[in-house]
Scaffold this motif. Structure first.
Motif, short mmCIF file in Angstrom:
data_model
loop_
_atom_site.label_atom_id
_atom_site.label_comp_id
_atom_site.label_asym_id
_atom_site.label_seq_id
_atom_site.Cartn_x
_atom_site.Cartn_y
_atom_site.Cartn_z
N TYR A 26 0.93 -1.05 0.03
CA TYR A 26 -0.07 -0.26 0.44
C TYR A 26 1.10 1.43 0.15
CZ TYR A 26 -3.49 -3.35 1.20
OH TYR A 26 -4.33 -4.32 1.50
N GLY A 27 2.09 1.12 0.92
CA GLY A 27 2.96 2.68 0.59
C GLY A 27 3.77 2.23 -0.53
N ILE A 28 3.99 1.41 -1.31
CA ILE A 28 5.12 1.53 -2.58
C ILE A 28 3.52 2.38 -3.14
CG2 ILE A 28 5.38 0.70 -4.46
CD1 ILE A 28 6.98 -1.26 -2.28
N CYS A 32 4.54 6.28 -4.97
CA CYS A 32 3.40 5.58 -6.96
C CYS A 32 2.73 6.91 -7.16
CB CYS A 32 4.03 3.94 -7.51
SG CYS A 32 5.42 3.23 -7.24
N ILE A 33 2.23 6.98 -7.06
CA ILE A 33 1.12 8.15 -7.21
C ILE A 33 1.48 9.41 -6.69
CG2 ILE A 33 -1.43 9.25 -6.51
CD1 ILE A 33 -2.10 6.48 -6.34
N TYR A 34 1.91 9.53 -5.93
CA TYR A 34 2.98 11.05 -5.29
C TYR A 34 4.47 11.25 -6.79
CZ TYR A 34 6.69 13.77 -4.34
OH TYR A 34 7.88 15.11 -3.92
N PHE A 58 9.25 10.00 -1.95
CA PHE A 58 8.60 8.62 -1.54
C PHE A 58 9.00 7.69 -0.42
CE2 PHE A 58 9.03 4.65 -3.58
CZ PHE A 58 8.20 4.38 -4.25
N LEU A 59 9.88 7.69 0.36
CA LEU A 59 10.07 6.69 1.19
C LEU A 59 9.36 7.42 2.22
CD1 LEU A 59 13.69 6.70 1.55
CD2 LEU A 59 12.12 4.83 0.54
N LEU A 60 8.95 8.64 2.47
CA LEU A 60 8.34 9.09 3.73
C LEU A 60 7.52 8.76 3.48
CD1 LEU A 60 8.22 10.96 6.21
CD2 LEU A 60 7.49 12.82 4.57
N THR A 65 2.53 5.29 5.42
CA THR A 65 1.61 4.29 5.27
C THR A 65 1.82 3.03 5.81
OG1 THR A 65 1.36 5.30 3.06
CG2 THR A 65 0.38 3.19 3.28
N ILE A 66 3.06 2.88 6.33
CA ILE A 66 2.92 1.28 6.96
C ILE A 66 2.48 2.12 8.18
CG2 ILE A 66 4.92 0.21 8.35
CD1 ILE A 66 5.97 0.04 5.20
#
Length: 183
Positions: A26-28, A32-34, A58-60, A65-66
């Motif tokens: 979900y985080g990825i 990716c949308i960002y 991207f990592l944030l 999310t996690i």
């Protein structure tokens, strides 16, 4: 001396670390949308498509999310609806307690690293650490309201300490990279 084996703590900690991997997809997806949104905006504005903040952001997004899934919905959220004001020092030492303390500190270290890497404003220690503490307080207040967890003062203190450690890890690397660039 307390007869608690390091392997028991390690086993408990590893078990808890495997659960957030479920939320990684979900985080990825959100990150990716960002990235697509960011690249689209930059394509229409005559700017470079990727900046030095793109990858940390991207990592944030993956991390947030996690973190939110774990603290408000997932495995770290327990089905209780109360606030606990006692401290961990009043608990008898056990492997589970040590694993819990370690987990609550480590879960916020990325917060202290990724936030100042992603947004320049948070490179000041006060703003980064205050935001980490505030975020932790909001989560602790929301858990009982959402019927997914107990609002604990201990968690707030340990999470804020994790943010402080993360910020100083960021600061050390920032200083090292700054000195390397000067030479």
């Amino acid at each position: 001396m307390i007869p608690i084996s390091l392997s028991t703590i390690s086993t408990l900690f590893q078990k808890d670390l495997m659960i957030p991997l479920h939320y990684l997809k979900y985080g990825i997806f959100y990150a990716c949308i960002y990235l697509l949104f960011s690249m689209t905006i930059h394509a229409f504005s005559n700017q470079k498509a990727l900046t030095r903040y793109t990858f940390p952001r991207f990592l944030l997004i993956i991390y947030f999310t996690i973190l939110l899934q774990c603290l408000l919905i997932g495995h770290l959220a327990q089905p209780y609806t109360s606030f606990q004001l006692h401290n961990l020092l009043s608990s008898s030492p056990s492997a589970k307690l040590y694993a819990y303390v370690l987990e609550m500190v480590l879960i916020f270290i990325p917060f202290g690293i990724l936030l100042p890497c992603s947004i320049r404003f948070f490179q000041h220690p006060f703003f980064c650490i205050f935001t980490g503490g505030f975020f932790s307080a909001v989560v602790e207040l929301l858990q009982p309201k959402l019927n997914h967890g107990v609002g604990r003062i201990d968690d707030f203190v340990l999470n804020t300490f994790g943010t402080i450690l993360g910020y100083y890890i960021f600061y050390l690397f920032y200083r090292i990279l700054s000195s390397l660039r000067k030479h």
